[in-house]
Scaffold this active site. Structure first.
Site, PDB file in Angstrom:
ATOM      1  N   HIS A   1       0.822  -1.209   0.000  1.00  0.00           N
ATOM      2  CA  HIS A   1       0.000   0.000   0.000  1.00  0.00           C
ATOM      3  C   HIS A   1       0.864   1.271   0.000  1.00  0.00           C
ATOM      4  CE1 HIS A   1      -3.111  -2.934   1.189  1.00  0.00           C
ATOM      5  NE2 HIS A   1      -3.877  -2.143   0.449  1.00  0.00           N
TER       6      HIS A   1
ATOM      7  N   CYS B   1     -14.073  -6.773   3.342  1.00  0.00           N
ATOM      8  CA  CYS B   1     -13.110  -6.788   2.245  1.00  0.00           C
ATOM      9  C   CYS B   1     -11.730  -7.070   2.836  1.00  0.00           C
ATOM     10  CB  CYS B   1     -13.121  -5.478   1.479  1.00  0.00           C
ATOM     11  SG  CYS B   1     -12.950  -4.038   2.514  1.00  0.00           S
TER      12      CYS B   1
ATOM     13  N   HIS C   1      -7.735  -9.307   1.630  1.00  0.00           N
ATOM     14  CA  HIS C   1      -6.825  -9.881   0.647  1.00  0.00           C
ATOM     15  C   HIS C   1      -6.734 -11.386   0.907  1.00  0.00           C
ATOM     16  CE1 HIS C   1      -5.524  -5.777   1.703  1.00  0.00           C
ATOM     17  NE2 HIS C   1      -5.448  -5.630   0.401  1.00  0.00           N
TER      18      HIS C   1
ATOM     19  N   GLU D   1      -5.627  -2.324  -6.544  1.00  0.00           N
ATOM     20  CA  GLU D   1      -6.109  -3.680  -6.334  1.00  0.00           C
ATOM     21  C   GLU D   1      -6.858  -4.222  -7.548  1.00  0.00           C
ATOM     22  OE1 GLU D   1      -6.546  -3.801  -1.527  1.00  0.00           O
ATOM     23  OE2 GLU D   1      -8.393  -3.470  -2.657  1.00  0.00           O
TER      24      GLU D   1
ATOM     25  N   GLU E   1      -4.241   2.441  -2.723  1.00  0.00           N
ATOM     26  CA  GLU E   1      -4.916   1.178  -3.022  1.00  0.00           C
ATOM     27  C   GLU E   1      -4.753   0.944  -4.515  1.00  0.00           C
ATOM     28  OE1 GLU E   1      -6.023  -1.166  -1.318  1.00  0.00           O
ATOM     29  OE2 GLU E   1      -7.325  -0.538   0.318  1.00  0.00           O
TER      30      GLU E   1
ATOM     31  N   HIS F   1      -2.168  -5.630  -6.387  1.00  0.00           N
ATOM     32  CA  HIS F   1      -2.301  -6.879  -5.652  1.00  0.00           C
ATOM     33  C   HIS F   1      -3.751  -7.350  -5.647  1.00  0.00           C
ATOM     34  CE1 HIS F   1      -2.831  -3.618  -2.704  1.00  0.00           C
ATOM     35  NE2 HIS F   1      -3.641  -4.436  -2.058  1.00  0.00           N
TER      36      HIS F   1
ATOM     37  N   GLU G   1     -14.472 -11.187  10.251  1.00  0.00           N
ATOM     38  CA  GLU G   1     -14.811  -9.785  10.472  1.00  0.00           C
ATOM     39  C   GLU G   1     -16.216  -9.586  11.015  1.00  0.00           C
ATOM     40  OE1 GLU G   1     -14.067  -6.997   7.320  1.00  0.00           O
ATOM     41  OE2 GLU G   1     -12.145  -7.921   6.796  1.00  0.00           O
TER      42      GLU G   1
END
Length: 173
Positions: free
Chosen positions: A24, A65, A67, A112, A110, A30, A85
């Protein structure tokens, strides 16, 4: 913050690993995923990101959200993080993938390739307070109107993909 993210090219081919914060800081592309949960009334479950997160703290966003871990599919990561979460499980269906790049506070970026999933659940969330500060259910039209009036209250990725999510799940409600 020693988690590794999977670096990818624009075709989602893995090209390496990097610590999450470093990715980041450098704005390296990514793999990520975003989960959208609706209840049986068609209301979307939003989370308010925890205060103290390394970026976008206190902002409202999709249900969860994150990774995927190295060697983990985006779908498996989405199922795992939804439980970690928000304390709920759901049958998640793939919707689409999108790529975005935005500058955030603290000099972070970000960048992504985001795999979007959705599901239906009436389970009461049991939030992980290190990830989420609060949650609420909202009708899709109310989310759209509130984002137009208060865009600063929402995460960048949520604002980017919400309209497409709402369009793709609308016929399925």
């Amino acid at each position: 913050m020693t988690d590794q993210v999977v670096l990818v090219n624009e075709d989602d081919m893995e090209i390496g690993l990097m610590p999450k914060l470093e990715a980041h800081q450098k704005g390296v592309l990514h793999r990520a995923f975003s989960v959208f949960i609706l209840n049986s009334k068609g209301e979307m479950l939003l989370q308010q990101r925890a205060f103290g997160k390394y970026h976008s703290e206190g902002l409202w966003s999709n249900t969860c959200c994150s990774h995927p871990l190295p060697a983990e599919s985006a779908h498996h990561g989405a199922v795992r993080r939804l439980s970690e979460e928000m304390g709920i499980t759901a049958d998640l269906q793939f919707l689409f993938t999108f790529q975005y790049r935005v500058s955030l506070e603290n000099g972070l970026t970000e960048n992504e390739l985001d795999h979007v999933f959705w599901g239906i659940s009436d389970a009461v969330p049991n939030i992980n307070v290190s990830e989420a500060n609060d949650f609420k259910y909202m009708k899709l039209a109310d989310i759209k109107a509130d984002m137009q009036q208060n865009p600063e209250a929402y995460t960048e990725w949520f604002k980017i993909c919400f309209a497409e999510v709402a369009e793709k799940i609308k016929p399925k409600q």
